[in-house]
Scaffold this active site. Structure first.
Site, PDB file in Angstrom:
ATOM      1  CB  CYS A   1      -5.204  83.312  65.804  1.00  0.00           C
ATOM      2  SG  CYS A   1      -5.082  82.758  67.506  1.00  0.00           S
TER       3      CYS A   1
ATOM      4  CD  GLU B   1      -9.515  64.472  76.450  1.00  0.00           C
ATOM      5  OE1 GLU B   1      -8.300  64.688  76.356  1.00  0.00           O
ATOM      6  OE2 GLU B   1     -10.364  65.154  75.846  1.00  0.00           O
TER       7      GLU B   1
ATOM      8  CB  CYS C   1      -0.464  86.054  70.136  1.00  0.00           C
ATOM      9  SG  CYS C   1       0.713  84.704  69.901  1.00  0.00           S
TER      10      CYS C   1
ATOM     11  CB  CYS D   1      -1.012  84.609  63.121  1.00  0.00           C
ATOM     12  SG  CYS D   1       0.249  83.497  63.776  1.00  0.00           S
TER      13      CYS D   1
ATOM     14  CB  CYS E   1      -2.134  77.790  67.416  1.00  0.00           C
ATOM     15  SG  CYS E   1      -0.474  78.358  67.806  1.00  0.00           S
TER      16      CYS E   1
HETATM   17 FE1  SF4 Z   1      -0.786  80.756  67.554  1.00  0.00          FE
HETATM   18 FE2  SF4 Z   1      -0.406  83.247  68.445  1.00  0.00          FE
HETATM   19 FE3  SF4 Z   1      -0.604  82.814  65.840  1.00  0.00          FE
HETATM   20 FE4  SF4 Z   1      -2.730  82.552  67.419  1.00  0.00          FE
HETATM   21  S1  SF4 Z   1      -1.629  84.417  66.977  1.00  0.00           S
HETATM   22  S2  SF4 Z   1      -2.104  81.151  65.775  1.00  0.00           S
HETATM   23  S3  SF4 Z   1      -1.806  81.729  69.294  1.00  0.00           S
HETATM   24  S4  SF4 Z   1       1.002  82.052  67.188  1.00  0.00           S
END
Ligand code: SF4
Length: 371
Positions: free
Chosen positions: A214, A45, A220, A211, A204
């Site tokens: 994602c 970390e 989101c 997105c 992200c």
């Molecule tokens: Fe980021 Fe939302 Fe796009 Fe996912 S959907 S990559 S969390 S902005």
């Protein structure tokens, strides 16, 4: 019947989605993953703060080879710790790491505390690192909130607070706690915490959030807004001061080439590391040598180096000597042979300058010999 919007389902849906995604598609196989050893998790970390995974990989292995546990690290000389850290940057991390190891050995008999609240009291361990150790190693239900996670969460929540304000940071941290899985097992907390890191690092991302790939897209709010990159909101941007340094590279040629290095002061830029003598102007560098300048001082190409609060322009000035100067005015320091350079903590740009100055093969041979 009204259908709940993404905002309504978000808090309950986030953790199960994240855990499921991490187990299916998250990163695996990084050398520190899967460990519940607080020493290893802590080390990874700290190394990963402001540093790419690809850079950390080699350092992590070398560090563990030399310091396999908190006792060996605590007993080491600071210079050796700094030398192994050389090139990773942000050297205060290495100094804190060493002090922290000594504190764990002296005050906790070598066993790291098991809660984020207690871990945070150790030198150099901030809230997010403490949470990561507590979640990965002890299954504590606590959220990490480092830079990557702040970006993911502010987008996910379309969080309008200004993160330059402490109150907004606190509000985001509370939101992060609300998103945690409700009754997680230790394995769930590992997948959740790793998932937060993976989502920020691989999906992200800062400038191009993917997105369409994602797992959070259906819930989101940032994506719903059409402008996910608008988040996080931070009004105060960091201004770096520009500064120029002249480095006196005094090189003693011979069977073993040697370079004159000074230890930097105990605080400030590159504190405690080894560096050629530094001057604020070319005139000051020339003056420091006095009559020695007759030997010829050559300006090498300047290089730039960014620090958190400063933009450094480094002007190396080279003087080659065939014999040690006798009875001359001379800056403080010591001769260090090429073979011994790897044993000295060197700032990354200085290391590069020296690699260019000496034959790279020599430097590499010295490094190989020291392994
Ligand atoms: Fe980021 Fe939302 Fe796009 Fe996912 S959907 S990559 S969390 S902005």
């Amino acid at each position: 019947m009204s259908v709940p919007g993404p905002g309504a389902e978000l808090p309950a849906a986030f953790a199960p989605r994240l855990i499921d995604w991490q187990r299916r598609a998250g990163r695996s196989g990084l050398p520190w993953q899967g460990s519940r050893d607080p020493y290893r998790v802590w080390l990874s970390e700290v190394m990963l703060q402001q540093t790419q995974v690809s850079t950390v990989l080699g350092y992590y292995g070398r560090f563990l080879d030399r310091f396999p546990d908190v006792h060996t690290l605590a007993a080491a000389e600071t210079d050796e710790v700094m030398a192994l850290w050389s090139g990773l940057g942000y050297y205060s991390r290495a100094r804190h790491l060493h002090r922290c190891a000594q504190t764990v050995v002296l005050r906790h008999a070598g066993a790291f505390p098991s809660t984020a609240a207690e871990l945070e009291k150790l030198p150099g361990i901030g809230a997010s690192t403490a949470a990561a150790i507590a979640a990965f190693c002890f299954g504590e239900r606590v959220s990490i909130v480092d830079g990557n996670v702040r970006r993911v969460l502010t987008r996910l929540l379309a969080f309008e607070g200004d993160l330059a304000q402490t109150a907004s940071q606190r509000a985001l941290w509370e939101q992060a706690q609300n998103l945690l899985p409700l009754h997680p097992s230790a394995d769930d907390m590992t997948a959740y915490t790793q998932g937060l890191m993976d989502l920020g690092a691989t999906v992200c991302t800062r400038s191009r959030p993917a997105c369409e790939l994602c797992p959070m897209q259906p819930i989101c709010l940032g994506w719903r807004s059409g402008e996910p990159q608008r988040f996080p909101i931070k009004t105060r941007t960091l201004k770096r001061r520009h500064e120029s340094w002249w480095l006196l590279m005094l090189l003693l040629r011979g069977g073993q080439d040697r370079i004159w290095l000074q230890r930097r002061p105990a605080s400030g830029i590159w504190a405690g590391l080894f560096c050629p003598p530094v001057y604020p102007s070319e005139e000051a560098a020339r003056e420091a040598l006095g009559p020695m300048q007759a030997g010829g001082l050559a300006a090498l190409d300047a290089v730039s180096h960014s620090l958190t609060h400063r933009e450094l322009r480094l002007h190396p000035m080279l003087m080659q000597l065939q014999a040690e100067p006798q009875g001359e005015a001379w800056p403080d320091g010591q001769w260090v042979s090429v073979a011994m350079l790897e044993q000295h903590g060197l700032p990354a740009p200085v290391k590069l300058l020296l690699q260019n100055l000496f034959k790279p093969s020599l430097f590499e041979a010295a490094a190989a010999g020291s392994n």
